[in-house]
Design a protein around this motif. Structure first.
Motif, short mmCIF file in Angstrom:
data_model
loop_
_atom_site.label_atom_id
_atom_site.label_comp_id
_atom_site.label_asym_id
_atom_site.label_seq_id
_atom_site.Cartn_x
_atom_site.Cartn_y
_atom_site.Cartn_z
N ARG A 68 0.84 -1.27 0.03
CA ARG A 68 -0.02 0.13 0.14
C ARG A 68 0.96 1.25 -0.15
N VAL A 69 2.09 1.26 -0.27
CA VAL A 69 2.98 2.34 -0.28
C VAL A 69 3.07 2.92 -1.50
N PRO A 70 2.96 4.04 -1.69
CA PRO A 70 3.15 4.82 -3.12
C PRO A 70 4.54 4.79 -3.44
N MET A 71 4.89 4.45 -4.52
CA MET A 71 6.36 4.33 -5.01
C MET A 71 6.62 4.79 -6.47
N ILE A 72 7.80 5.33 -6.69
CA ILE A 72 8.06 5.60 -8.03
C ILE A 72 9.80 5.02 -8.05
N CYS A 73 9.94 4.79 -9.33
CA CYS A 73 11.39 4.20 -9.63
C CYS A 73 12.06 5.25 -10.73
N SER A 74 13.49 5.46 -10.78
CA SER A 74 13.83 6.48 -11.50
C SER A 74 15.44 5.87 -11.61
N GLN A 75 16.12 6.70 -12.54
CA GLN A 75 17.33 6.16 -12.88
C GLN A 75 18.66 7.19 -12.29
N GLU A 76 19.68 6.46 -11.70
CA GLU A 76 20.70 7.38 -11.34
C GLU A 76 21.42 7.82 -12.29
N ILE A 77 22.31 9.10 -12.01
CA ILE A 77 23.09 9.76 -13.07
C ILE A 77 24.18 8.82 -13.41
N PRO A 78 24.45 8.37 -14.45
CA PRO A 78 25.59 7.20 -14.74
C PRO A 78 27.01 8.05 -14.64
N VAL A 79 27.56 8.31 -13.65
CA VAL A 79 28.70 8.95 -13.24
C VAL A 79 29.95 8.05 -13.46
N PRO A 80 30.99 8.27 -14.33
CA PRO A 80 31.90 7.25 -14.71
C PRO A 80 32.75 6.97 -13.23
N GLY A 81 32.89 5.51 -13.03
CA GLY A 81 33.60 4.99 -11.91
C GLY A 81 32.57 4.58 -10.76
N SER A 82 31.16 4.86 -11.05
CA SER A 82 30.33 4.82 -9.85
C SER A 82 30.21 3.27 -9.61
N LEU A 83 29.80 2.89 -8.27
CA LEU A 83 29.50 1.57 -8.02
C LEU A 83 28.32 0.85 -9.19
N PRO A 84 28.47 -0.27 -9.64
CA PRO A 84 27.68 -0.68 -10.73
C PRO A 84 26.56 -1.60 -9.72
N ARG A 85 25.33 -1.80 -10.59
CA ARG A 85 24.09 -2.73 -10.15
C ARG A 85 23.61 -2.23 -8.85
N VAL A 86 23.39 -0.94 -8.47
CA VAL A 86 22.92 -0.45 -7.39
C VAL A 86 21.32 -0.02 -7.30
N VAL A 87 20.58 -0.63 -6.19
CA VAL A 87 19.29 -0.10 -6.19
C VAL A 87 19.32 0.67 -4.76
N ARG A 88 18.68 1.88 -4.95
CA ARG A 88 18.85 2.84 -3.77
C ARG A 88 17.23 3.12 -3.46
N VAL A 89 17.10 3.40 -2.03
CA VAL A 89 15.62 3.67 -1.93
C VAL A 89 15.72 4.84 -0.69
N LEU A 90 14.77 5.76 -0.73
CA LEU A 90 14.59 6.79 0.17
C LEU A 90 13.18 6.85 0.79
N LEU A 91 13.11 6.55 1.97
CA LEU A 91 11.70 6.47 2.47
C LEU A 91 11.34 7.52 3.11
N HIS A 92 10.06 7.98 2.96
CA HIS A 92 9.64 9.19 4.02
C HIS A 92 8.66 8.46 4.81
N VAL A 93 8.89 8.77 5.93
CA VAL A 93 8.30 7.91 7.31
C VAL A 93 7.52 8.74 8.20
N GLU A 94 6.41 8.38 8.77
CA GLU A 94 5.65 9.01 9.39
C GLU A 94 6.52 8.99 11.17
#
Length: 125
Positions: A68-94
């Motif tokens: 029941r949580v509203p979610m959206i997905c987006s793509q990170e900026i492809p910075v050269p040398g950044s860690l590959p294959r990463v999923v990040r999440v930011l939660l806004h919590v009550e």
């Protein structure tokens, strides 16, 4: 309101690997912060440019306990040398002031923010 961060490095760009990694991340965030989905206002997932086999929100909805949580997905900026294959999440919590928040960085993603790494409990920093 408070913000909680999390990230994990995914083994490979497959539906199964993304699913498994995101479910593990969601469960760790819930456990480390004592969260129920009713406390999560929304979640923003980002993926590195090399992950496009699936949407992280699908795994969070289906098996991560956030149906029941509203979610959206987006793509990170492809910075050269950044860690590959990463999923990040930011939660806004009550609730709360943010004191006692446990940000969760799993696997190789621990290298992203060692200054914020606090979980999962008992895991080496």
């Amino acid at each position: 309101m408070r913000g909680i961060r999390g990230a994990t490095q995914i083994a490979s760009n497959t539906v199964e690997a993304i699913y498994d990694g995101v479910v593990e991340l969601c469960r760790a965030l819930n456990e480390e912060n004592g969260l129920s989905q009713d406390e999560i206002v929304w979640a923003i997932f980002t993926v590195t440019h090399d992950l496009d086999a699936d949407f992280p929100a699908r795994a969070a909805r289906e098996a991560g306990g956030w149906s029941r949580v509203p979610m959206i997905c987006s793509q990170e900026i492809p910075v050269p040398g950044s860690l590959p294959r990463v999923v990040r999440v930011l939660l806004h919590v009550e609730g709360g002031s943010g004191a006692g928040v446990r940000h969760v960085y799993l696997g190789g993603a621990r290298a992203l923010r060692p200054d914020l790494f606090t979980g999962p409990a008992g895991a080496p920093a």
